[in-house]
Design an enzyme around this catalytic site. Structure first.
Site, mmCIF file in Angstrom:
data_model
loop_
_atom_site.group_PDB
_atom_site.id
_atom_site.type_symbol
_atom_site.label_atom_id
_atom_site.label_comp_id
_atom_site.label_asym_id
_atom_site.label_seq_id
_atom_site.Cartn_x
_atom_site.Cartn_y
_atom_site.Cartn_z
ATOM 1 N N TYR A 143 -13.707 13.985 120.285
ATOM 2 C CA TYR A 143 -12.429 14.540 119.859
ATOM 3 C C TYR A 143 -11.526 13.504 119.188
ATOM 4 O O TYR A 143 -10.617 13.851 118.439
ATOM 5 C CB TYR A 143 -11.682 15.147 121.042
ATOM 6 C CG TYR A 143 -12.338 16.370 121.650
ATOM 7 C CD1 TYR A 143 -13.396 17.009 121.020
ATOM 8 C CD2 TYR A 143 -11.894 16.891 122.849
ATOM 9 C CE1 TYR A 143 -13.997 18.122 121.568
ATOM 10 C CE2 TYR A 143 -12.484 18.014 123.420
ATOM 11 C CZ TYR A 143 -13.536 18.620 122.773
ATOM 12 O OH TYR A 143 -14.125 19.725 123.322
ATOM 13 N N ASP A 225 -26.987 19.703 129.526
ATOM 14 C CA ASP A 225 -27.527 21.054 129.460
ATOM 15 C C ASP A 225 -28.033 21.516 130.824
ATOM 16 O O ASP A 225 -27.817 22.663 131.228
ATOM 17 C CB ASP A 225 -28.627 21.158 128.396
ATOM 18 C CG ASP A 225 -29.593 19.986 128.408
ATOM 19 O OD1 ASP A 225 -29.337 18.995 129.115
ATOM 20 O OD2 ASP A 225 -30.614 20.053 127.687
ATOM 21 N N ASP A 249 -14.790 19.310 128.836
ATOM 22 C CA ASP A 249 -14.039 20.444 128.317
ATOM 23 C C ASP A 249 -14.839 21.728 128.484
ATOM 24 O O ASP A 249 -14.316 22.766 128.919
ATOM 25 C CB ASP A 249 -13.727 20.197 126.837
ATOM 26 C CG ASP A 249 -12.754 21.209 126.256
ATOM 27 O OD1 ASP A 249 -12.218 22.028 127.025
ATOM 28 O OD2 ASP A 249 -12.525 21.172 125.043
#
Length: 361
Positions: A143, A225, A249
């Site tokens: 980000y 994952d 997030d």
């Protein structure tokens, strides 16, 4: 505790003012009964600040946040400002505040209360007993990495972002996670994608080095994952989940599924100065002003404030116990209502919490 604690209050947008009003009622009572004073300074942020000052984070708001012992935020955003340029988006103000306060870690507890187990879409035997905290790095990673942007001629553009972490950024968030684990069940699970990403290979290496400083805490690694899968298959295996920014997030929002409603989940954004406390839900403009908002996430954020900023875990527990008792009594806001429960508004739900707190102190 001696002296006066200064708290900057940022109601924000949508349901923000309503849930903050509930949280402040609880905060004032808890502080008074605990024997110390609080000094509140209300300021504008987000869309409300854009409307009033043409700035999502006015200088006065930032100054008061920096001069406070803690910051309480409601919510920011709404469709009213969706078409604004980036510098005039409500969320831009929140991101700028996190950066200015150097809030490099986000703590998001996810705990299933037995009385709400039927609110989850997952089976009770899966979510029963869930109790973990996501510790998310908040100011680095994909980000914030540079260079970033979109380049190229129309029709042949390329978009690019860079996931970047420096050693010290990993060290400080890892220590937050291990320190927290020492107050819980002494288990840290670090989330990465070290099988394909070099930045995650550094992440894993540094986390392992920090783990050496905490021989009493168990460390495990998990690929992001697989972590997403395990959170819906066997979430009770986790105690403290340590993640980089983007992974955290995404993964932390699964908590709303596990517990049945994001309206019940609090959070704290922490650094080495004043921390920011806020519920994880949005501004819900469709129910703003209708006395329908769930105040639990914001009230539990105040409970986190007492624990992490004021070093009063006893008061934090009293607040959480009061919330849980109201739920045990069958009181519900609309988002967590089930058959046989009593659906009430924000104000009535809060008033019942206040009554219980008054009887406990």
């Amino acid at each position: 505790m001696n002296g006066v604690k200064k708290i900057c209050v940022l109601p924000g947008d949508g349901i923000g003012p309503e849930i903050v009003a509930s949280a402040l009622a609880v905060l004032k009572l808890a502080a008074d009964r605990a024997g110390f004073a609080v000094e509140l300074h209300e300021e504008a942020i987000g869309g409300a600040a854009i409307d009033a000052f043409n700035n999502p984070l006015p200088p006065r708001t930032l100054r008061n946040c920096q001069a406070s012992d803690a910051v309480l935020l409601g919510a920011v955003g709404g469709p009213k400002w969706d078409s604004n340029p980036p510098e005039l988006k409500p969320e831009t103000g929140l991101l700028a505040l996190r950066k200015a306060l150097e809030l490099y870690g986000n703590l998001r507890p996810v705990k299933m209360l037995p009385v709400l187990v039927d609110c989850s879409t997952l089976k009770p035997e899966v979510v029963g007993g869930v109790d973990f905290v996501v510790v998310r790095e908040l100011t680095g990673g994909l980000y914030f990495g540079t260079p970033r942007g979109i380049s190229g001629e129309p029709g042949r553009e390329t978009g690019f972002n860079n996931m970047v972490y420096q050693r010290h950024e990993i060290e400080r968030i890892a220590r937050k996670a291990f320190d927290l684990a020492r107050r819980r069940r002494r288990k840290v699970t670090s989330v990465d994608k070290a099988n394909v990403l070099e930045v995650c290979q550094l992440w894993r290496k540094v986390v392992e080095e920090i783990a050496g400083e905490y021989p009493d805490v168990e460390l495990n690694h998990i690929l992001v994952d697989n972590c997403a899968m395990q959170l819906v298959l066997r979430p009770t295996q986790f105690d403290v989940l340590l993640t980089e920014n983007m992974f955290g997030d995404i993964l932390s929002d699964i908590g709303g599924v596990l517990t049945g409603s994001i309206g019940t989940l609090p959070s704290a954004s922490v650094g080495d100065g004043p921390a920011l406390y806020e519920p994880i839900h949005g501004s819900a403009p469709d129910i703003a002003g209708k006395d329908m908002a769930n105040p639990v996430g914001t009230i539990n954020s105040v409970a986190m404030m007492f624990e992490h900023s004021f070093d009063r875990p006893d008061v934090s527990k009293q607040i959480q116990d009061a919330v849980n008792r109201v739920l045990d009594e069958g009181y519900r806001t609309a988002d967590i209502a089930k058959g046989g429960t009593r659906v009430v508004g924000t104000k009535e739900f809060t008033e019942r919490i206040i009554e219980i707190l008054n009887s406990k102190f």
